[in-house]
Design an enzyme around this catalytic site. Sequence first.
Site, PDB file in Angstrom:
ATOM      1  N   LYS A  22      44.544  91.389  47.786  1.00  0.00           N
ATOM      2  CA  LYS A  22      44.129  92.772  47.505  1.00  0.00           C
ATOM      3  C   LYS A  22      42.704  92.789  46.937  1.00  0.00           C
ATOM      4  O   LYS A  22      41.860  93.584  47.367  1.00  0.00           O
ATOM      5  CB  LYS A  22      45.095  93.403  46.487  1.00  0.00           C
ATOM      6  CG  LYS A  22      44.620  94.740  45.935  1.00  0.00           C
ATOM      7  CD  LYS A  22      45.585  95.307  44.909  1.00  0.00           C
ATOM      8  CE  LYS A  22      45.303  94.863  43.504  1.00  0.00           C
ATOM      9  NZ  LYS A  22      44.293  95.686  42.795  1.00  0.00           N
ATOM     10  N   ARG A  92      40.431 101.548  40.816  1.00  0.00           N
ATOM     11  CA  ARG A  92      39.161 101.118  40.249  1.00  0.00           C
ATOM     12  C   ARG A  92      38.119 100.782  41.330  1.00  0.00           C
ATOM     13  O   ARG A  92      36.939 101.066  41.188  1.00  0.00           O
ATOM     14  CB  ARG A  92      39.441  99.884  39.385  1.00  0.00           C
ATOM     15  CG  ARG A  92      38.225  99.203  38.829  1.00  0.00           C
ATOM     16  CD  ARG A  92      37.793  99.821  37.544  1.00  0.00           C
ATOM     17  NE  ARG A  92      36.468  99.416  37.179  1.00  0.00           N
ATOM     18  CZ  ARG A  92      35.645 100.160  36.463  1.00  0.00           C
ATOM     19  NH1 ARG A  92      36.015 101.343  36.068  1.00  0.00           N
ATOM     20  NH2 ARG A  92      34.449  99.751  36.150  1.00  0.00           N
ATOM     21  N   CYS A 116      44.458 101.039  36.654  1.00  0.00           N
ATOM     22  CA  CYS A 116      45.373 100.769  35.542  1.00  0.00           C
ATOM     23  C   CYS A 116      44.693 101.066  34.210  1.00  0.00           C
ATOM     24  O   CYS A 116      43.511 100.805  34.033  1.00  0.00           O
ATOM     25  CB  CYS A 116      45.791  99.303  35.557  1.00  0.00           C
ATOM     26  SG  CYS A 116      46.915  98.898  36.888  1.00  0.00           S
ATOM     27  N   LYS A 161      26.493  90.642  31.346  1.00  0.00           N
ATOM     28  CA  LYS A 161      27.716  89.852  31.159  1.00  0.00           C
ATOM     29  C   LYS A 161      28.396  89.715  32.520  1.00  0.00           C
ATOM     30  O   LYS A 161      28.053  90.422  33.474  1.00  0.00           O
ATOM     31  CB  LYS A 161      28.652  90.491  30.128  1.00  0.00           C
ATOM     32  CG  LYS A 161      29.204  91.842  30.501  1.00  0.00           C
ATOM     33  CD  LYS A 161      30.171  92.316  29.420  1.00  0.00           C
ATOM     34  CE  LYS A 161      30.903  93.582  29.863  1.00  0.00           C
ATOM     35  NZ  LYS A 161      31.907  94.000  28.913  1.00  0.00           N
ATOM     36  N   SER A 163      30.639  90.355  35.433  1.00  0.00           N
ATOM     37  CA  SER A 163      31.378  91.526  35.908  1.00  0.00           C
ATOM     38  C   SER A 163      31.664  91.348  37.386  1.00  0.00           C
ATOM     39  O   SER A 163      30.746  91.265  38.199  1.00  0.00           O
ATOM     40  CB  SER A 163      30.556  92.802  35.693  1.00  0.00           C
ATOM     41  OG  SER A 163      31.115  93.880  36.436  1.00  0.00           O
ATOM     42  N   VAL A 164      32.963  91.275  37.726  1.00  0.00           N
ATOM     43  CA  VAL A 164      33.354  91.093  39.120  1.00  0.00           C
ATOM     44  C   VAL A 164      32.883  92.277  39.960  1.00  0.00           C
ATOM     45  O   VAL A 164      32.211  92.126  40.981  1.00  0.00           O
ATOM     46  CB  VAL A 164      34.884  90.901  39.242  1.00  0.00           C
ATOM     47  CG1 VAL A 164      35.325  90.938  40.697  1.00  0.00           C
ATOM     48  CG2 VAL A 164      35.299  89.577  38.602  1.00  0.00           C
ATOM     49  N   ILE A 327      39.502  89.441  28.352  1.00  0.00           N
ATOM     50  CA  ILE A 327      38.872  90.233  29.410  1.00  0.00           C
ATOM     51  C   ILE A 327      39.038  91.732  29.155  1.00  0.00           C
ATOM     52  O   ILE A 327      38.056  92.471  29.140  1.00  0.00           O
ATOM     53  CB  ILE A 327      39.448  89.856  30.796  1.00  0.00           C
ATOM     54  CG1 ILE A 327      39.397  88.328  31.021  1.00  0.00           C
ATOM     55  CG2 ILE A 327      38.698  90.591  31.911  1.00  0.00           C
ATOM     56  CD1 ILE A 327      38.028  87.706  31.072  1.00  0.00           C
TER      57      ILE A 327
END
Length: 417
Positions: A22, A92, A116, A161, A163-164, A327
């Site tokens: 996903k 998101r 979420c 920082k 961050s995906v 996280i």
Amino acid sequence: MQKLEVFGAFKLKGQVRISGSKNASLPILAGSLLSNKKIVLKNLPKVKDIETMLSLLKSLGSKIKISDNQVTIDNSNQNKKFASYNLVKTMRAGILVLGPLLAKFGYAKVSLPGGCAIGTRPIDIHLKALSKLGVKFKIYNGYVIAKASKGLIGNTIKFPKLSVGATENLIIAACLAKGTTFLLNCAIEPEIKDLVNFLIKTGCKIKWVAKRKIKITGVSELKETNYSVMFDRIEAGTYLVAAAVTEGKIKIQNIKPDIINTELNILKKIGSKITIKKNEVQITGSKQIKSLKIKTAPYPGFPTDLQAQLMVLLCKANKNSIIQENIFENRFMHVAELNRMGAKILTRGNKAIIKGGINFAPAELMATDLRASVSLILAALTAKGKSVINRIYHLDRGYENIESKLRKVGAKIRRLN
């Protein structure tokens, strides 16, 4: 509203084939917006978040054809630049269409995202980085309205920082920017590597020049592509924990074991027996589970998305364990529900102190987010008697056919309307 009924306690035995990822599929689908040529994607998981992203692409003008095992995307007439709240509110990853729309049209209006409720997850890192490519933006009525009147222009950007999401958005955006972009302090999750591999296959010029540094040279157009998405490492980890917690024996198939090295080493450390082959792992759960002190961390550390599942397993350990969540600041919402099943977990800030030696009791439960939902299933699988898990729509966002996969390995679980 749907709920799950789970009867424990049975040892799980058999084979589980892991679905596509996903968290890799979502940025790849967003990245497909860059191309006006045909794109065929295989191994997309059949989960709610993917359905939502495909609906979002359709709303932007993409033509999408879904057959059994592949999705074909045609963006030759894709011309809309507005991503509505109705489509982004549950997910998101909706913010990931911001980068490609700006790259393609120099304008985008995208709703602030949902998903979420596990923490703030601000998008300011995305916006500040995009502004270095020449984007001006404002936030109005819950929408990001962004313009790049001269198009995107390459630059050197250092993320403040890891961050995906911001790494993914900027990789996608920079592919059509004029000149060269260097991205520094990038997240290096396998799903980001999968996105990069997909974009390279479409003709984008992307190169990893150091562990966390990427060089992207802008191109003017992309080519037709066929691409198969990587396996879902969080789903794989969840079924590994399911075997361990029920003292079962499961073969996890359709994976690349080296990608989940950290998780496999932790399961070995706490007593599970693990055999690794080329595209599968066999795990045998142990009666004796050893306690652990662990911190969640960006890849290659232990993933936050497996923290709730591991917590269930550590409730069975021989001594007390500690999990430090580094996280997300609101990711212990499953603790109250596990405690209702007999767990003794104390939270202090970002630490959870988990008393070992617990036998879970069945209960009626309420899921609060995607990974919390599955942790409640794992606990229920070990509890003698019937548990009922409510609000499972969270679960359907990220796990494909979870009941049928669990039933195939011996779980007694069913969905009720």
